[in-house]
Design a protein around this motif. Structure first.
Motif, PDB file in Angstrom:
ATOM      1  N   GLY A  36       0.668  -0.976   0.024  1.00 46.93           N
ATOM      2  CA  GLY A  36      -0.303   0.047  -0.165  1.00 46.93           C
ATOM      3  C   GLY A  36       0.668   0.884   0.058  1.00 46.93           C
ATOM      4  O   GLY A  36       0.363   2.539  -0.574  1.00 46.93           O
ATOM      5  N   ASP A  37       2.276   0.995   0.190  1.00 48.19           N
ATOM      6  CA  ASP A  37       3.221   2.063   0.526  1.00 48.19           C
ATOM      7  C   ASP A  37       4.156   2.824  -0.704  1.00 48.19           C
ATOM      8  O   ASP A  37       4.044   4.092  -0.976  1.00 48.19           O
ATOM      9  N   VAL A  38       3.807   1.833  -1.521  1.00 51.93           N
ATOM     10  CA  VAL A  38       4.069   1.867  -2.927  1.00 51.93           C
ATOM     11  C   VAL A  38       3.300   1.525  -4.534  1.00 51.93           C
ATOM     12  O   VAL A  38       4.031   2.411  -5.713  1.00 51.93           O
ATOM     13  N   ARG A  39       2.197   0.752  -3.770  1.00 55.84           N
ATOM     14  CA  ARG A  39       1.481   0.375  -5.624  1.00 55.84           C
ATOM     15  C   ARG A  39       1.067   1.129  -5.130  1.00 55.84           C
ATOM     16  O   ARG A  39       0.477   2.198  -5.192  1.00 55.84           O
ATOM     17  N   GLN A  40       0.748   2.720  -6.924  1.00 49.01           N
ATOM     18  CA  GLN A  40       0.359   3.258  -7.616  1.00 49.01           C
ATOM     19  C   GLN A  40      -1.013   2.784  -8.142  1.00 49.01           C
ATOM     20  O   GLN A  40      -0.849   1.837  -8.537  1.00 49.01           O
ATOM     21  N   PRO A  41      -1.725   3.605  -8.475  1.00 50.12           N
ATOM     22  CA  PRO A  41      -3.574   3.407  -9.135  1.00 50.12           C
ATOM     23  C   PRO A  41      -2.891   3.267 -10.116  1.00 50.12           C
ATOM     24  O   PRO A  41      -3.940   1.784 -10.585  1.00 50.12           O
ATOM     25  N   ASP A  42      -2.203   2.834 -11.421  1.00 49.43           N
ATOM     26  CA  ASP A  42      -2.182   2.414 -12.898  1.00 49.43           C
ATOM     27  C   ASP A  42      -1.895   0.872 -12.506  1.00 49.43           C
ATOM     28  O   ASP A  42      -1.186   0.790 -13.253  1.00 49.43           O
ATOM     29  N   GLY A  43      -1.036   0.417 -11.552  1.00 45.23           N
ATOM     30  CA  GLY A  43      -1.108  -0.944 -10.753  1.00 45.23           C
ATOM     31  C   GLY A  43       1.431  -0.882 -10.841  1.00 45.23           C
ATOM     32  O   GLY A  43       1.872  -1.782 -10.796  1.00 45.23           O
ATOM     33  N   SER A  44       1.383   0.564 -10.894  1.00 43.98           N
ATOM     34  CA  SER A  44       3.359   0.661 -11.095  1.00 43.98           C
ATOM     35  C   SER A  44       3.618   1.243  -9.838  1.00 43.98           C
ATOM     36  O   SER A  44       2.894   1.473  -8.752  1.00 43.98           O
ATOM     37  N   PHE A  45       4.568   0.652  -9.611  1.00 45.89           N
ATOM     38  CA  PHE A  45       5.368   1.503  -8.442  1.00 45.89           C
ATOM     39  C   PHE A  45       6.251   2.191  -8.244  1.00 45.89           C
ATOM     40  O   PHE A  45       7.340   2.826  -9.260  1.00 45.89           O
ATOM     41  N   GLN A  46       6.224   2.716  -6.874  1.00 48.32           N
ATOM     42  CA  GLN A  46       7.126   3.864  -6.500  1.00 48.32           C
ATOM     43  C   GLN A  46       7.869   4.249  -5.343  1.00 48.32           C
ATOM     44  O   GLN A  46       7.036   3.872  -4.298  1.00 48.32           O
ATOM     45  N   LEU A  47       8.744   3.932  -5.856  1.00 50.46           N
ATOM     46  CA  LEU A  47       9.610   2.978  -4.052  1.00 50.46           C
ATOM     47  C   LEU A  47       9.749   4.063  -3.307  1.00 50.46           C
ATOM     48  O   LEU A  47      10.698   3.814  -2.657  1.00 50.46           O
ATOM     49  N   GLY A  48      10.417   5.325  -3.914  1.00 48.08           N
ATOM     50  CA  GLY A  48      10.438   6.120  -3.308  1.00 48.08           C
ATOM     51  C   GLY A  48      11.662   6.548  -2.379  1.00 48.08           C
ATOM     52  O   GLY A  48      13.157   5.547  -2.952  1.00 48.08           O
ATOM     53  N   SER A  49      12.102   6.341  -0.877  1.00 49.28           N
ATOM     54  CA  SER A  49      12.865   5.978   0.089  1.00 49.28           C
ATOM     55  C   SER A  49      12.946   4.609   0.929  1.00 49.28           C
ATOM     56  O   SER A  49      13.724   4.769   1.763  1.00 49.28           O
ATOM     57  N   CYS A  50      12.265   3.374  -0.107  1.00 44.90           N
ATOM     58  CA  CYS A  50      12.193   2.215   0.639  1.00 44.90           C
ATOM     59  C   CYS A  50      13.567   1.664   0.966  1.00 44.90           C
ATOM     60  O   CYS A  50      14.174   1.644  -0.683  1.00 44.90           O
ATOM     61  N   GLU A  51      13.716   1.193   1.996  1.00 50.02           N
ATOM     62  CA  GLU A  51      14.899   0.252   1.898  1.00 50.02           C
ATOM     63  C   GLU A  51      14.817  -0.939   2.099  1.00 50.02           C
ATOM     64  O   GLU A  51      15.103  -2.078   1.686  1.00 50.02           O
ATOM     65  N   GLU A  52      13.763  -1.623   2.566  1.00 45.88           N
ATOM     66  CA  GLU A  52      12.857  -2.974   2.670  1.00 45.88           C
ATOM     67  C   GLU A  52      11.201  -2.418   1.860  1.00 45.88           C
ATOM     68  O   GLU A  52      11.027  -2.172   2.270  1.00 45.88           O
ATOM     69  N   LEU A  53      11.316  -3.657   1.749  1.00 45.07           N
ATOM     70  CA  LEU A  53      10.246  -4.099   0.521  1.00 45.07           C
ATOM     71  C   LEU A  53       8.825  -4.873   0.904  1.00 45.07           C
ATOM     72  O   LEU A  53      10.141  -6.485   0.046  1.00 45.07           O
TER      73      LEU A  53
END
Length: 131
Positions: A36-53
């Protein structure tokens, strides 16, 4: 013969209480992210400052793995991806392998309990060989 403790009594209790209260802040400093932190409405991923997913059991499948691979290829922060039990097959594994070849910071990728098959395993191995 035994060294004296540095903290005794009330001071030790204060320190342990402070560490207990700060532990959520310390954990968040590691930048652990979930779907929920990284998945965008179009299904893509925005990883930002994540170090662990941490995506254990999220059923992202091949489509999600392919979109994650697109984000992972140029990412410079993510060190761990947990895709354990996500229905990732050969197509998703091949995309992840190609991303691994381009990513310079990823240290751990968990793909346990995914139907990668021989072709998917070859895709991951090819990416590791180029990393």
């Amino acid at each position: 013969p035994f060294p004296q403790p540095l903290l005794m009594g009330g001071a030790a209790r204060c320190l342990s209480l402070a560490l207990l209260l700060l532990s959520p802040l310390l954990a968040s400093a590691q930048h652990r992210c979930r779907l929920g932190d990284v998945r965008q409405p179009d299904g893509s991923f925005q990883l930002g400052s994540c170090e662990e997913l941490l995506l254990f059991g999220e059923s992202v499948g091949d489509g999600g793995a392919i979109k994650l691979a697109a984000a992972l290829a140029g990412n410079t922060k993510l060190q761990l991806v947990d895709l354990w039990h996500n229905g990732v097959g050969a197509a998703g594994a091949k995309a992840l392998g190609a991303a691994i070849a381009k990513n310079t910071v990823l240290k751990r990728l968990y793909l346990n309990e995914n139907p990668l098959g021989a072709e998917g395993a070859k895709g991951i191995a090819a990416g590791l060989a180029k990393a």
